[in-house]
Design a protein around this motif. Sequence first.
Motif, PDB file in Angstrom:
ATOM      1  N   TYR A   1       7.616  -6.449  11.982  1.00 47.48           N
ATOM      2  CA  TYR A   1       7.776  -4.469  12.426  1.00 47.48           C
ATOM      3  C   TYR A   1       8.318  -4.195  11.459  1.00 47.48           C
ATOM      4  O   TYR A   1       9.496  -4.858  10.807  1.00 47.48           O
ATOM      5  N   LEU A   2       7.739  -3.304  11.317  1.00 45.61           N
ATOM      6  CA  LEU A   2       9.038  -2.896  10.531  1.00 45.61           C
ATOM      7  C   LEU A   2       9.580  -0.851  10.794  1.00 45.61           C
ATOM      8  O   LEU A   2       8.270   0.006  10.800  1.00 45.61           O
ATOM      9  N   HIS A   3      10.483  -0.644  10.623  1.00 42.12           N
ATOM     10  CA  HIS A   3      11.354   0.435  11.368  1.00 42.12           C
ATOM     11  C   HIS A   3      10.979   2.118   9.297  1.00 42.12           C
ATOM     12  O   HIS A   3      12.016   1.263   9.232  1.00 42.12           O
ATOM     13  N   ILE A   4      10.376   2.802  10.325  1.00 37.88           N
ATOM     14  CA  ILE A   4      10.180   3.548   9.341  1.00 37.88           C
ATOM     15  C   ILE A   4      11.236   4.252   9.122  1.00 37.88           C
ATOM     16  O   ILE A   4      10.714   5.367  10.550  1.00 37.88           O
ATOM     17  N   PRO A   5      11.971   5.234   8.396  1.00 38.57           N
ATOM     18  CA  PRO A   5      12.883   6.357   9.119  1.00 38.57           C
ATOM     19  C   PRO A   5      11.873   7.845   9.034  1.00 38.57           C
ATOM     20  O   PRO A   5      12.650   9.257   9.327  1.00 38.57           O
ATOM     21  N   TYR A   6      10.566   8.082   8.297  1.00 37.48           N
ATOM     22  CA  TYR A   6      10.176   8.917   7.778  1.00 37.48           C
ATOM     23  C   TYR A   6       9.060   8.957   8.119  1.00 37.48           C
ATOM     24  O   TYR A   6       8.255   7.339   8.502  1.00 37.48           O
ATOM     25  N   ASN A   7       8.271   9.732   8.407  1.00 43.31           N
ATOM     26  CA  ASN A   7       6.564   9.753   8.899  1.00 43.31           C
ATOM     27  C   ASN A   7       5.975  11.074   8.457  1.00 43.31           C
ATOM     28  O   ASN A   7       6.158  11.720   8.350  1.00 43.31           O
ATOM     29  N   ASN A   8       5.064  10.532   7.518  1.00 46.62           N
ATOM     30  CA  ASN A   8       3.473  11.062   7.089  1.00 46.62           C
ATOM     31  C   ASN A   8       2.439  10.684   6.833  1.00 46.62           C
ATOM     32  O   ASN A   8       1.498  10.086   7.931  1.00 46.62           O
ATOM     33  N   LYS A   9       1.236  11.811   6.978  1.00 46.54           N
ATOM     34  CA  LYS A   9       0.046  11.188   7.616  1.00 46.54           C
ATOM     35  C   LYS A   9      -0.710  10.076   6.470  1.00 46.54           C
ATOM     36  O   LYS A   9      -1.772   9.629   7.544  1.00 46.54           O
TER      37      LYS A   9
ATOM     38  N   LYS B   1      16.608  -5.213   4.198  1.00 45.54           N
ATOM     39  CA  LYS B   1      15.811  -3.775   4.061  1.00 45.54           C
ATOM     40  C   LYS B   1      14.788  -4.075   3.314  1.00 45.54           C
ATOM     41  O   LYS B   1      14.655  -4.840   2.540  1.00 45.54           O
ATOM     42  N   ILE B   2      14.179  -3.805   3.542  1.00 43.39           N
ATOM     43  CA  ILE B   2      13.106  -2.848   2.803  1.00 43.39           C
ATOM     44  C   ILE B   2      12.679  -1.412   1.548  1.00 43.39           C
ATOM     45  O   ILE B   2      13.115  -0.401   2.994  1.00 43.39           O
ATOM     46  N   TYR B   3      12.842  -1.588   0.650  1.00 48.97           N
ATOM     47  CA  TYR B   3      13.267  -0.503  -0.693  1.00 48.97           C
ATOM     48  C   TYR B   3      12.169  -0.256  -0.669  1.00 48.97           C
ATOM     49  O   TYR B   3      11.035  -0.708  -1.604  1.00 48.97           O
ATOM     50  N   LEU B   4      11.604   1.245  -0.290  1.00 47.36           N
ATOM     51  CA  LEU B   4       9.750   1.816  -0.437  1.00 47.36           C
ATOM     52  C   LEU B   4      10.082   3.139  -1.460  1.00 47.36           C
ATOM     53  O   LEU B   4       9.997   4.027  -1.280  1.00 47.36           O
ATOM     54  N   GLN B   5      10.071   2.125  -2.606  1.00 41.79           N
ATOM     55  CA  GLN B   5      10.466   3.605  -3.601  1.00 41.79           C
ATOM     56  C   GLN B   5       9.420   3.566  -4.542  1.00 41.79           C
ATOM     57  O   GLN B   5       7.869   2.339  -5.311  1.00 41.79           O
TER      58      GLN B   5
ATOM     59  N   ALA C   1       1.183  -1.458  -0.127  1.00 34.59           N
ATOM     60  CA  ALA C   1      -0.186   0.399  -0.272  1.00 34.59           C
ATOM     61  C   ALA C   1       0.922   1.529  -0.159  1.00 34.59           C
ATOM     62  O   ALA C   1       0.268   2.400  -0.676  1.00 34.59           O
ATOM     63  N   ILE C   2       2.322   0.955   1.360  1.00 34.74           N
ATOM     64  CA  ILE C   2       2.506   2.456   0.948  1.00 34.74           C
ATOM     65  C   ILE C   2       3.409   2.483  -0.802  1.00 34.74           C
ATOM     66  O   ILE C   2       3.637   4.329  -1.191  1.00 34.74           O
ATOM     67  N   LYS C   3       3.869   1.658  -1.005  1.00 40.85           N
ATOM     68  CA  LYS C   3       4.527   1.593  -2.243  1.00 40.85           C
ATOM     69  C   LYS C   3       3.978   2.155  -4.091  1.00 40.85           C
ATOM     70  O   LYS C   3       3.830   2.765  -4.556  1.00 40.85           O
ATOM     71  N   ARG C   4       2.297   1.637  -3.700  1.00 43.99           N
ATOM     72  CA  ARG C   4       1.518   1.978  -4.535  1.00 43.99           C
ATOM     73  C   ARG C   4       1.016   3.451  -3.809  1.00 43.99           C
ATOM     74  O   ARG C   4       0.799   4.374  -5.599  1.00 43.99           O
ATOM     75  N   ASN C   5       1.051   4.160  -3.259  1.00 43.60           N
ATOM     76  CA  ASN C   5       0.022   4.790  -2.862  1.00 43.60           C
ATOM     77  C   ASN C   5       0.950   6.818  -2.031  1.00 43.60           C
ATOM     78  O   ASN C   5       0.416   7.405  -1.834  1.00 43.60           O
ATOM     79  N   THR C   6       1.390   6.163  -2.005  1.00 40.69           N
ATOM     80  CA  THR C   6       3.308   7.358  -1.618  1.00 40.69           C
ATOM     81  C   THR C   6       4.276   7.194  -2.141  1.00 40.69           C
ATOM     82  O   THR C   6       4.683   6.609  -3.210  1.00 40.69           O
ATOM     83  N   GLN C   7       4.916   8.725  -2.421  1.00 36.86           N
ATOM     84  CA  GLN C   7       6.547   8.861  -3.105  1.00 36.86           C
ATOM     85  C   GLN C   7       7.039   9.024  -2.753  1.00 36.86           C
ATOM     86  O   GLN C   7       8.168   9.168  -2.449  1.00 36.86           O
TER      87      GLN C   7
END
Length: 173
Positions: free
Chosen positions: A131-139, A169-173, A110-116
Motif C-alpha cells: 500500500y502507498l498512502h498518497i497525499p495528493y490526487n490527480n488524473k 517513506k517514498i519520495y516522489l520527485q 511510473a509516477i516518478k517518470r511521468n508526473t511532476q
Amino acid sequence: MTFETLNNNVMLVELSGIEMKKFQITYEMLDDNSEETQIAIKSLLSEIKTEKRFSMDEKVVVEALPTENGGCFFIFTFTHKRKRYKVKQNNKPFIFQADNVDDFLDFISAIKRNTQYSHICNAYKVKNNYYLHIPYNNKKITHFAMEYGEKTENICLEWLIEHGKNLGKIYLQ
C-alpha cells in the motif's frame, strides 16, 4: 510566514514546513473539525488582522494548497457577511494497493517518470499486499493506480498504521 494581499478581499499566507510543525499540522491532516487546524487558522487570522486591513467580523473562506517544502499556502477570502471560516482542500489523499511488489514498484517508477509530483508518501505491507498512502490526487496518478493495482476506497491510513508493516517513506520527485 509571508503575507501577500492578492486583491481587496483576498490574502495569501505561506507557511514553511517548520512553521507547519510549530502549529503541529500537515497539509494532509488539515480539517476544519481538527483542534490543531482551528488553532492555526485563528492564529493566522489574528496575524492578518494586525498586519493588514481585514476585519475579524468578516466571513472568511480558507483554502489550503501544499508547497514542495512541506509547507502550505493558505488563501483567505474575506466577505462582508457574518464571521465564519472553513478549510477547503483541493485534493484528497488516497491509498494505492498492489497485489505484489513488482506492480508496487512499477507504479512508483511510473509516477516518478511521468508526473511532476513531488510529495512524500508512506509505504506499508499488510499480508501479501503493498500500500502507498498518497497525499495528493490527480488524473495521471489515478490512471497509473488502475494500471498497476487499485485505488482503495475501504482502507484508511489509520488502519494501515495499526495493521501494516511500515516500509518507510517514498519520495516522489
